[in-house]
Design an enzyme around this catalytic site. Structure first.
Site, PDB file in Angstrom:
ATOM      1  N   ASN A   1       0.838  -1.214   0.000  1.00 16.00           N
ATOM      2  CA  ASN A   1       0.000   0.000   0.000  1.00 16.00           C
ATOM      3  C   ASN A   1       0.864   1.252   0.000  1.00 16.00           C
ATOM      4  O   ASN A   1       0.558   2.227  -0.688  1.00 16.00           O
ATOM      5  CB  ASN A   1      -0.957   0.000   1.198  1.00 16.00           C
ATOM      6  CG  ASN A   1      -2.205  -0.814   0.921  1.00 16.00           C
ATOM      7  OD1 ASN A   1      -3.043  -0.411   0.121  1.00 16.00           O
ATOM      8  ND2 ASN A   1      -2.309  -1.974   1.550  1.00 16.00           N
TER       9      ASN A   1
ATOM     10  N   ARG B   1       3.185   0.461  25.874  1.00 14.35           N
ATOM     11  CA  ARG B   1       2.605   0.894  24.602  1.00 14.35           C
ATOM     12  C   ARG B   1       2.645   2.426  24.498  1.00 14.35           C
ATOM     13  O   ARG B   1       2.937   2.999  23.460  1.00 14.35           O
ATOM     14  CB  ARG B   1       1.146   0.404  24.539  1.00 14.35           C
ATOM     15  CG  ARG B   1       0.422   0.765  23.261  1.00 14.35           C
ATOM     16  CD  ARG B   1      -1.015   0.280  23.269  1.00 14.35           C
ATOM     17  NE  ARG B   1      -1.143  -1.157  23.476  1.00 14.35           N
ATOM     18  CZ  ARG B   1      -0.929  -2.074  22.528  1.00 14.35           C
ATOM     19  NH1 ARG B   1      -0.594  -1.702  21.314  1.00 14.35           N
ATOM     20  NH2 ARG B   1      -1.061  -3.351  22.792  1.00 14.35           N
TER      21      ARG B   1
ATOM     22  N   MET C   1       0.829  -3.122  12.295  1.00 18.09           N
ATOM     23  CA  MET C   1       0.263  -4.185  13.120  1.00 18.09           C
ATOM     24  C   MET C   1       0.291  -3.873  14.620  1.00 18.09           C
ATOM     25  O   MET C   1       0.470  -4.759  15.443  1.00 18.09           O
ATOM     26  CB  MET C   1       1.020  -5.505  12.853  1.00 18.09           C
ATOM     27  CG  MET C   1       1.029  -5.930  11.399  1.00 18.09           C
ATOM     28  SD  MET C   1      -0.623  -6.012  10.682  1.00 18.09           S
ATOM     29  CE  MET C   1      -1.179  -7.521  11.408  1.00 18.09           C
ATOM     30  N   ARG C   2       0.113  -2.605  14.963  1.00 16.83           N
ATOM     31  CA  ARG C   2       0.082  -2.231  16.381  1.00 16.83           C
ATOM     32  C   ARG C   2      -1.217  -1.481  16.667  1.00 16.83           C
ATOM     33  O   ARG C   2      -1.709  -0.749  15.798  1.00 16.83           O
ATOM     34  CB  ARG C   2       1.253  -1.282  16.718  1.00 16.83           C
ATOM     35  CG  ARG C   2       2.612  -1.813  16.407  1.00 16.83           C
ATOM     36  CD  ARG C   2       3.089  -2.818  17.391  1.00 16.83           C
ATOM     37  NE  ARG C   2       3.050  -2.335  18.769  1.00 16.83           N
ATOM     38  CZ  ARG C   2       3.123  -3.134  19.829  1.00 16.83           C
ATOM     39  NH1 ARG C   2       3.210  -4.441  19.669  1.00 16.83           N
ATOM     40  NH2 ARG C   2       3.094  -2.638  21.046  1.00 16.83           N
TER      41      ARG C   2
ATOM     42  N   HIS D   1      -8.459  -1.622   5.719  1.00 19.81           N
ATOM     43  CA  HIS D   1      -8.792  -2.943   6.255  1.00 19.81           C
ATOM     44  C   HIS D   1      -9.275  -3.830   5.101  1.00 19.81           C
ATOM     45  O   HIS D   1     -10.111  -3.400   4.300  1.00 19.81           O
ATOM     46  CB  HIS D   1      -9.897  -2.784   7.311  1.00 19.81           C
ATOM     47  CG  HIS D   1     -10.276  -4.080   7.934  1.00 19.81           C
ATOM     48  ND1 HIS D   1      -9.469  -4.732   8.856  1.00 19.81           N
ATOM     49  CD2 HIS D   1     -11.362  -4.876   7.753  1.00 19.81           C
ATOM     50  CE1 HIS D   1     -10.049  -5.855   9.213  1.00 19.81           C
ATOM     51  NE2 HIS D   1     -11.191  -5.979   8.559  1.00 19.81           N
TER      52      HIS D   1
ATOM     53  N   GLU E   1     -10.471   4.648  18.615  1.00 18.01           N
ATOM     54  CA  GLU E   1      -9.915   3.785  19.656  1.00 18.01           C
ATOM     55  C   GLU E   1     -10.372   2.331  19.557  1.00 18.01           C
ATOM     56  O   GLU E   1      -9.790   1.454  20.172  1.00 18.01           O
ATOM     57  CB  GLU E   1     -10.240   4.366  21.030  1.00 18.01           C
ATOM     58  CG  GLU E   1      -9.428   5.622  21.277  1.00 18.01           C
ATOM     59  CD  GLU E   1      -9.788   6.327  22.572  1.00 18.01           C
ATOM     60  OE1 GLU E   1     -10.170   5.641  23.545  1.00 18.01           O
ATOM     61  OE2 GLU E   1      -9.698   7.558  22.595  1.00 18.01           O
ATOM     62  N   GLY E   2     -11.422   2.074  18.793  1.00 16.14           N
ATOM     63  CA  GLY E   2     -11.873   0.688  18.628  1.00 16.14           C
ATOM     64  C   GLY E   2     -11.035  -0.032  17.581  1.00 16.14           C
ATOM     65  O   GLY E   2     -10.161   0.567  16.943  1.00 16.14           O
TER      66      GLY E   2
ATOM     67  N   ASP F   1     -10.935  -1.299  14.100  1.00 13.87           N
ATOM     68  CA  ASP F   1     -11.571  -1.193  12.778  1.00 13.87           C
ATOM     69  C   ASP F   1     -13.000  -0.633  12.863  1.00 13.87           C
ATOM     70  O   ASP F   1     -13.897  -1.108  12.169  1.00 13.87           O
ATOM     71  CB  ASP F   1     -11.580  -2.567  12.067  1.00 13.87           C
ATOM     72  CG  ASP F   1     -10.177  -3.145  11.947  1.00 13.87           C
ATOM     73  OD1 ASP F   1      -9.254  -2.386  11.641  1.00 13.87           O
ATOM     74  OD2 ASP F   1     -10.007  -4.364  12.182  1.00 13.87           O
TER      75      ASP F   1
HETATM   76  C1  GRF Z   1      -3.268  -5.083   3.764  1.00  9.23           C
HETATM   77  O1  GRF Z   1      -4.117  -6.140   3.389  1.00  9.23           O
HETATM   78  C2  GRF Z   1      -3.985  -4.137   4.682  1.00  9.23           C
HETATM   79  O2  GRF Z   1      -5.341  -4.007   4.388  1.00  9.23           O
HETATM   80  C3  GRF Z   1      -3.808  -4.796   6.022  1.00  9.23           C
HETATM   81  O3  GRF Z   1      -2.505  -5.315   5.997  1.00  9.23           O
HETATM   82  C4  GRF Z   1      -2.112  -5.564   4.646  1.00  9.23           C
HETATM   83  C5  GRF Z   1      -0.862  -4.785   4.439  1.00  9.23           C
HETATM   84  O4  GRF Z   1      -0.309  -4.967   3.199  1.00  9.23           O
HETATM   85  N1  GRF Z   1      -4.072  -3.854   7.086  1.00  9.23           N
HETATM   86  P1  GRF Z   1       0.940  -4.089   2.720  1.00  9.23           P
HETATM   87  O5  GRF Z   1       1.977  -4.106   3.842  1.00  9.23           O
HETATM   88  O6  GRF Z   1       0.451  -2.728   2.400  1.00  9.23           O
HETATM   89  O7  GRF Z   1       1.433  -4.850   1.514  1.00  9.23           O
END
Ligand code: GRF
Length: 221
Positions: free
Chosen positions: A17, A68, A93-94, A112, A145-146, A148
């Protein structure tokens, strides 16, 4: 000419992305400037993408912090020092702490790989296949804060086929992620986003034609 907004991108992994955002900026289709990429993972492939495209990047390894909140404060300080207006979470991923959201109110976006509010959380492509859903897709939303749960900016719908695996579906969804994330950021850059409660409105936005999708397709009706 439109003023470019300064964005900060948070990553943990591959960064496809991020790559799409870079490509859209380089192709002059997105009026943004990446002021800083922050990865919590020193091994993230996203960092190599930054090197290649001369995008400023730092590693802030969460394992080096006791709490955190300490980690988040360090990330916030970096984003502020780089004069970031909009924070873009791209495979980060945090979970962020409430203090982070207070620091950047309605200025944090997330992507997402499902049609929220269906399938929040992790491994959602696998969950959509196992559930037998006929459509899935992806969602760009403001983070809150939730998990997604924030107001939805844009979604893209893809079919789920009977022979799909988590991987084939994830690839189909990812192609759409790479289109809708730059679009959401561009709406923001153009100052077109208005938020009223949970509803995001795009000022002078085009309206989708009223047409239903069916999967499997209708044969007679
Ligand atoms: C994507 O599917 C995004 O929606 C999710 O994690 C993945 C990340 O992909 N949150 P990248 O690191 O952008 O390739």
């Amino acid at each position: 000419m439109l003023k470019k907004i300064g964005i900060g991108v948070l990553v943990s992994g591959s960064g496809s992305n991020l790559q799409s955002i870079i490509d859209h900026i380089e192709g002059k289709r997105l009026d943004a400037e990446i002021r800083m990429v922050i990865s919590n993972n020193p091994e993230a492939f996203a960092l190599q993408r930054c090197c290649k495209h001369r995008v400023p990047a730092v590693v802030i390894d969460h394992r080096e912090f006791h709490t955190r909140e300490d980690f988040d404060r360090c990330v916030m300080a970096k984003l502020r020092a780089a004069d970031v207006e909009l924070v873009v979470m791209a495979g980060f991923m945090r979970i962020l702490s409430p203090e982070f959201f207070r620091a950047f109110p309605r200025r944090i976006m997330n992507i997402h790989p499902a049609l929220l509010p269906s399938f929040p959380g992790m491994h959602v492509q696998k969950k959509a296949v196992e559930y037998g859903a006929k459509f899935s897709g992806c969602t760009v939303h403001f983070a809150d804060e939730g998990v997604d749960t924030g107001p939805i900016i844009i979604q893209s719908v893809v079919p789920v086929y009977e022979d799909d695996t988590a991987d084939t579906l994830a690839k189909r969804i990812l192609r759409e992620e790479h289109r809708i994330y730059p679009q959401a950021i561009q709406y923001y850059a153009e100052g077109k986003i208005e938020i009223e409660g949970r509803t995001v409105r795009i000022r002078n936005g085009r309206r989708l034609a009223e047409k239903a999708l069916h999967n499997p397709p209708l044969t007679r009706f």
